[in-house]
Design an enzyme around this catalytic site. Structure first.
Site, PDB file in Angstrom:
ATOM      1  N   GLU A   1       0.876  -1.188   0.059  1.00  0.00           N
ATOM      2  CA  GLU A   1       0.092  -0.049  -0.046  1.00  0.00           C
ATOM      3  C   GLU A   1       1.018   1.188  -0.008  1.00  0.00           C
ATOM      4  O   GLU A   1       1.424   1.492   1.002  1.00  0.00           O
ATOM      5  CB  GLU A   1      -0.793   0.071   1.192  1.00  0.00           C
ATOM      6  CG  GLU A   1      -1.733  -1.323   1.111  1.00  0.00           C
ATOM      7  CD  GLU A   1      -2.929  -1.033   0.354  1.00  0.00           C
ATOM      8  OE1 GLU A   1      -3.117  -0.078  -0.271  1.00  0.00           O
ATOM      9  OE2 GLU A   1      -3.525  -2.146  -0.006  1.00  0.00           O
TER      10      GLU A   1
ATOM     11  N   CYS B   1      -1.766   9.453   2.604  1.00  0.00           N
ATOM     12  CA  CYS B   1      -1.406   8.814   1.047  1.00  0.00           C
ATOM     13  C   CYS B   1      -2.410   9.202   0.095  1.00  0.00           C
ATOM     14  O   CYS B   1      -1.888   9.333  -1.068  1.00  0.00           O
ATOM     15  CB  CYS B   1      -1.259   7.289   1.173  1.00  0.00           C
ATOM     16  SG  CYS B   1      -2.797   6.526   1.925  1.00  0.00           S
TER      17      CYS B   1
HETATM   18  N1  LIG Z   1      -1.255   3.481   0.140  1.00  0.00           N
HETATM   19  C1  LIG Z   1      -1.617   3.340   1.442  1.00  0.00           C
HETATM   20  O1  LIG Z   1      -2.590   2.718   2.088  1.00  0.00           O
HETATM   21  C2  LIG Z   1      -0.593   4.265   2.373  1.00  0.00           C
HETATM   22  C3  LIG Z   1      -1.091   4.573   3.528  1.00  0.00           C
HETATM   23  C4  LIG Z   1      -0.286   5.298   4.362  1.00  0.00           C
HETATM   24  C5  LIG Z   1       1.010   5.967   3.974  1.00  0.00           C
HETATM   25  N2  LIG Z   1       1.275   5.578   2.850  1.00  0.00           N
HETATM   26  C6  LIG Z   1       2.633   6.096   2.267  1.00  0.00           C
HETATM   27  O2  LIG Z   1       3.769   5.894   3.131  1.00  0.00           O
HETATM   28  C7  LIG Z   1       4.630   6.977   2.964  1.00  0.00           C
HETATM   29  C8  LIG Z   1       4.888   7.685   4.246  1.00  0.00           C
HETATM   30  O3  LIG Z   1       5.499   6.847   5.340  1.00  0.00           O
HETATM   31  P1  LIG Z   1       6.914   6.454   5.745  1.00  0.00           P
HETATM   32  O4  LIG Z   1       7.621   7.708   5.294  1.00  0.00           O
HETATM   33  O5  LIG Z   1       7.015   6.212   6.934  1.00  0.00           O
HETATM   34  O6  LIG Z   1       7.083   5.351   4.543  1.00  0.00           O
HETATM   35  P2  LIG Z   1       8.399   4.554   4.503  1.00  0.00           P
HETATM   36  O7  LIG Z   1       8.436   3.749   3.226  1.00  0.00           O
HETATM   37  O8  LIG Z   1       9.825   5.184   5.036  1.00  0.00           O
HETATM   38  O9  LIG Z   1       8.228   3.634   5.716  1.00  0.00           O
HETATM   39  C9  LIG Z   1       6.787   2.569   5.921  1.00  0.00           C
HETATM   40  C10 LIG Z   1       7.232   1.352   6.959  1.00  0.00           C
HETATM   41  O10 LIG Z   1       8.422   0.716   6.312  1.00  0.00           O
HETATM   42  C11 LIG Z   1       9.568   0.534   7.146  1.00  0.00           C
HETATM   43  N3  LIG Z   1      10.481  -0.152   6.533  1.00  0.00           N
HETATM   44  C12 LIG Z   1      10.883  -1.361   6.317  1.00  0.00           C
HETATM   45  N4  LIG Z   1      12.086  -1.549   5.479  1.00  0.00           N
HETATM   46  C13 LIG Z   1      12.561  -0.274   5.280  1.00  0.00           C
HETATM   47  C14 LIG Z   1      13.465  -0.085   4.719  1.00  0.00           C
HETATM   48  N5  LIG Z   1      14.583  -0.596   4.185  1.00  0.00           N
HETATM   49  N6  LIG Z   1      13.847   1.267   4.586  1.00  0.00           N
HETATM   50  C15 LIG Z   1      12.810   2.285   5.301  1.00  0.00           C
HETATM   51  N7  LIG Z   1      11.990   2.009   5.886  1.00  0.00           N
HETATM   52  C16 LIG Z   1      11.710   0.674   5.915  1.00  0.00           C
HETATM   53  C17 LIG Z   1       9.599   1.658   8.027  1.00  0.00           C
HETATM   54  O11 LIG Z   1      10.055   1.515   9.317  1.00  0.00           O
HETATM   55  C18 LIG Z   1       7.926   1.794   8.325  1.00  0.00           C
HETATM   56  O12 LIG Z   1       7.638   1.224   9.084  1.00  0.00           O
HETATM   57  C19 LIG Z   1       3.919   7.923   1.976  1.00  0.00           C
HETATM   58  O13 LIG Z   1       4.505   7.529   0.665  1.00  0.00           O
HETATM   59  C20 LIG Z   1       2.505   7.538   1.949  1.00  0.00           C
HETATM   60  O14 LIG Z   1       1.744   7.701   0.768  1.00  0.00           O
HETATM   61  C21 LIG Z   1       0.579   4.855   1.905  1.00  0.00           C
HETATM   62  O1  LIG Z   2      -9.048   7.973   8.022  1.00  0.00           O
HETATM   63  S1  LIG Z   2      -9.261   7.488   6.570  1.00  0.00           S
HETATM   64  O2  LIG Z   2      -9.918   8.293   5.735  1.00  0.00           O
HETATM   65  O3  LIG Z   2      -9.820   5.856   6.599  1.00  0.00           O
HETATM   66  C1  LIG Z   2      -7.552   6.968   6.195  1.00  0.00           C
HETATM   67  C2  LIG Z   2      -7.279   7.345   4.673  1.00  0.00           C
HETATM   68  C3  LIG Z   2      -5.916   6.945   4.333  1.00  0.00           C
HETATM   69  C4  LIG Z   2      -5.105   6.574   5.015  1.00  0.00           C
HETATM   70  C5  LIG Z   2      -3.956   6.170   4.622  1.00  0.00           C
HETATM   71  O4  LIG Z   2      -2.886   7.182   4.472  1.00  0.00           O
HETATM   72  C6  LIG Z   2      -5.362   5.996   6.225  1.00  0.00           C
HETATM   73  C7  LIG Z   2      -6.959   6.408   6.830  1.00  0.00           C
END
Ligand SMILES: NC(=O)c1ccc[n+]([C@@H]2O[C@H](COP(=O)([O-])OP(=O)(O)OC[C@H]3O[C@@H](n4cnc5c(N)ncnc54)[C@H](O)[C@@H]3O)[C@@H](O)[C@H]2O)c1
Ligand SMILES: O=S(=O)(O)c1ccc(CO)cc1
Length: 486
Positions: free
Chosen positions: A253, A291
Site C-alpha cells: 500500500e 497517502c
Molecule cells: N497506500 C496506502 O495505504 C498508504 C497509507 C499510508 C501511507 N502510505 C505512504 O507511506 C509513506 C509515508 O510513510 P513513511 O515515510 O514512514 O514510509 P516508509 O516507506 O519510509 O516506511 C514505511 C514502513 O516501512 C518500514 N521499513 C521497512 N523496511 C524499510 C527500509 N528498508 N527502509 C525504510 N523503511 C523501511 C518503515 O520503518 C515503516 O515502518 C508515503 O509515501 C505514503 O503515501 C501509503
Molecule cells: O481515515 S481514513 O480516511 O480512513 C484514512 C485514509 C487514508 C489512510 C492512509 O494514509 C489512512 C486512513
C-alpha cells in the site's frame, strides 16, 4: 516524559520486553520536541525468536474455528472503543494530529476490525463437479497464508496496523508487526487490545528496530510466508523485490499523488464554494500526511486566479497548534525530516518558476510546524509535481479541456486516490472512467471506508486492504480432490 504516555515494550514470544539487543531511541512529541519515552529496539536475537514464535502462533491460531476467531476479534474492537480516549491521547502526543482526528482514527479502526472479523466467517470455498468417474469430490478452499511480516508508517499509527492485523488474524494468520519507530505507543496499545481480547500470545509479535535490518531479516526467515507493507513507493519496491526473491506473497500500500479535477460546472459561484470548503479540509487533514491526500488541483484556466486566491486565503486562516488544544485545526508534521523535505519541495518549486500563493516556511516556534502552502502553475518537472510531498502543500494548475485535465491527472506513475467535482452525471461517468486510480471520489473525498477496498494502481501498490478484498490477500487457494480408493 509525559504521564499520559505509556512505558514502551516489544512483544516477542508472548513476553513484553522493555529492553532488547538493538539498543534504544527516543520518541519525540512533534508539537514541542520534548522526549515522550524511550523505545527499545530489536536486534537479530529478538527477531529470530519472534519469527519462530510467529510460526507456533500460526499453528495455534489457524486451528481456532472461524466463528471463535470472530468472537475474539469483535472483542478486540470493543476494547479499542472502550480505550479510545486513552489511545487517542497517546496518538496525538506522538504523531501530532488534532485529538478529534485521533479519536476518529481509533474508532474507525475498531470498525475496520469488526468488518474483517465478519469477513473471516465468509471465507467460503466451493465444490466442483468431477469430469471423470471415480472422483468423490473436488474442493477449492481458501486457507491462511501463514505468518505475516507487516510494516506500517507513522501517519495513521492505529488505523494502518488495524487494517493488517484485522485481516490477517481474521484469515487465521499470525503477524510480526513492525510499526513506525516515531509512533510506537498507540500501536502497542492497539496490540494490547487484541491480546486482552484473547488472541493467543504467540499470534502477535510486536517489534521495532532499524527498519532496513528488521525487514531484510524477517523477509528472509523461512517462517515468514507473506510481506505486507504500507509506506513509500521506494520502500515498497525494495521490500517487494526482497519478497519476490524468496517467492513470498506481497501486498504494497504505497504512495500517491492525488489529482482533483474541478469541472467547468463546479468552477464558479456556489459550486466553487462547495469544492473549496471540501478541498481545504481534505488537503490539511493530518497536515497533508495522508497517502490519498489531494495534491494537484486542476481548474479551468479562466477560474485559476480566483480559485487560487480563495484556496490560499482559506489556508491562511487555519489555526495551527498542539493537537491536544481543542482550537487546533492543523497539528505539526510528524518529525523533523518532514520539515526539511517541505523546504526542499518549496525551494525547488520556486526555483522552477511556480507561483507561491501562500506559506512556504517553517513556523518559528518549537515543534515541527509548517505553513499551509499553495502554489499555482508549477512546471511538470518540479519536484512537487513529480513526487509525493506528504505534507501541507497544494498545487493549483490550469486546464483548457476536460480531456486535457484527465491526461494531466494520469501523467504520473502514482494512481492511488483521485477526485473530481461535477454536477453532471455524464461528466461524472467520463471522469470515473478516464481517471486512472485505485479509488476515484466524485464530489467528495471519503474514499476510505471499512467496507470499501483501499489500494492503488500503477506504482501506488499491489493488492487492497479493507472491504471484502482485504482478507483475501492473507489467504491462498488450495484444492483438495478425493478419488475412490479402488
Ligand atoms: N497506500 C496506502 O495505504 C498508504 C497509507 C499510508 C501511507 N502510505 C505512504 O507511506 C509513506 C509515508 O510513510 P513513511 O515515510 O514512514 O514510509 P516508509 O516507506 O519510509 O516506511 C514505511 C514502513 O516501512 C518500514 N521499513 C521497512 N523496511 C524499510 C527500509 N528498508 N527502509 C525504510 N523503511 C523501511 C518503515 O520503518 C515503516 O515502518 C508515503 O509515501 C505514503 O503515501 C501509503
Ligand atoms: O481515515 S481514513 O480516511 O480512513 C484514512 C485514509 C487514508 C489512510 C492512509 O494514509 C489512512 C486512513
Amino acid at each position: 516524559m509525559s504521564s499520559s504516555y505509556p512505558h514502551l515494550s516489544l512483544h516477542v514470544a508472548g513476553q513484553w520486553l522493555s529492553a532488547a539487543s538493538g539498543g534504544e531511541r527516543p520518541v519525540i512529541n512533534p508539537a514541542d520536541e520534548s522526549v515522550l519515552a524511550t523505545l527499545p529496539l530489536a536486534g537479530p536475537a529478538e527477531l529470530a525468536v519472534a519469527a519462530e514464535s510467529a510460526q507456533r502462533g500460526f499453528e495455534q491460531w489457524r486451528r481456532v474455528r472461524p466463528h471463535d476467531r470472530y468472537v475474539i476479534l469483535r472483542r478486540a474492537a470493543e476494547l479499542l472503543r472502550e480505550r479510545a480516549g486513552e489511545i487517542a491521547t497517546v496518538l496525538t502526543l506522538e504523531q501530532g494530529k488534532p485529538l478529534a482526528e485521533a479519536k476518529r482514527e481509533v474508532t474507525l479502526s475498531a470498525d475496520i476490525i469488526d468488518f474483517q472479523a465478519e469477513e473471516g466467517k465468509r471465507l467460503y470455498g466451493r465444490t466442483v463437479a468431477p469430469r471423470v468417474d471415480g472422483i468423490l469430490s473436488h474442493t477449492v478452499q481458501r486457507v491462511p497464508v501463514g505468518p505475516v511480516a507487516a510494516f506500517t508508517p507513522w501517519n495513521f499509527p492505529v488505523n494502518l496496523p488495524s487494517r493488517k492485523l484485522g485481516s490477517a488474524l481474521a484469515a487465521g494468520c499470525s503477524v510480526v508487526l513492525k510499526p513506525a519507530e516515531e509512533t510506537p505507543g498507540s500501536a502497542m496499545l492497539l496490540v494490547r487490545c487484541f491480546l486482552d481480547a484473547g488472541v493467543p500470545a504467540e499470534a502477535i509479535q510486536l517489534v521495532w528496530g532499524d527498519p532496513a535490518q528488521v525487514s531484510s531479516f524477517l523477509i528472509e526467515r523461512p517462517e515468514i510466508a507473506k510481506v505486507s507493507v504500507t509506506g513509500s513507493v521506494a520502500v515498497g519496491k525494495l521490500l517487494g523485490e526482497q519478497a519476490a526473491r524468496h517467492v513470498k506473497r506481497f501486498t504494497g500500500e504505497l504512495g500517491g499523488h492525488a489529482p482533483v479535477i474541478v469541472a467547468e460546472d463546479m468552477a464558479d459561484g456556489a459550486g466553487m464554494g462547495f469544492v473549496l470548503k471540501q478541498s481545504v479540509t481534505a488537503k490539511y487533514r493530518n497536515a497533508g500526511q495522508v497517502c490519498a491526500s489531494p495534491i494537484r488541483f486542476y481548474v479551468p484556466r479562466a477560474q485559476l486566479a480566483t480559485f487560487g486566491e480563495r484556496f490560499a486565503a482559506a489556508s491562511q486562516k487555519l489555526q495551527l497548534g498542539s493537537g491536544l488544544d481543542a482550537a487546533t485545526q492543523m497539528g505539526p508534521l510528524a518529525h523533523a525530516r518532514r520539515i526539511e523535505d517541505m523546504e526542499r519541495f518549496v525551494d525547488d518549486a520556486v526555483g522552477q518558476g511556480a507561483r507561491l500563493l501562500t506559506g512556504g516556511h517553517r513556523v518559528a516556534r518549537p515543534g515541527f510546524f509548517f505553513e499551509p502552502t499553495v502554489f499555482a502553475e508549477a512546471p511538470l518537472s518540479s519536484r512537487v509535481m513529480q513526487q509525493e510531498p506528504f505534507g501541507p502543500i497544494a498545487v493549483i494548475q490550469p486546464y483548457d479541456t476536460l480531456d486535457g485535465a484527465i491526461e494531466q491527472a494520469n501523467a504520473l506513475p502514482y494512481a492511488l486516490g483521485a477526485y473530481a467535482f461535477t454536477r453532471d452525471l455524464h461528466t461524472a461517468h467520463r471522469l470515473g472512467e478516464g481517471i486512472e486510480a485505485g479509488m476515484v471520489g466524485i464530489n467528495h473525498f471519503g474514499v476510505s471506508q471499512p467496507e470499501l477496498p483501499f489500494g492503488g494502481h500503477k506504482e501506488s501498490g499491489l493488492g487492497q486492504e479493507q472491504g471484502a478484498e482485504g482478507i483475501t490477500h492473507y489467504t491462498e487457494v488450495k484444492t483438495v480432490t478425493i478419488g475412490t480408493p479402488f
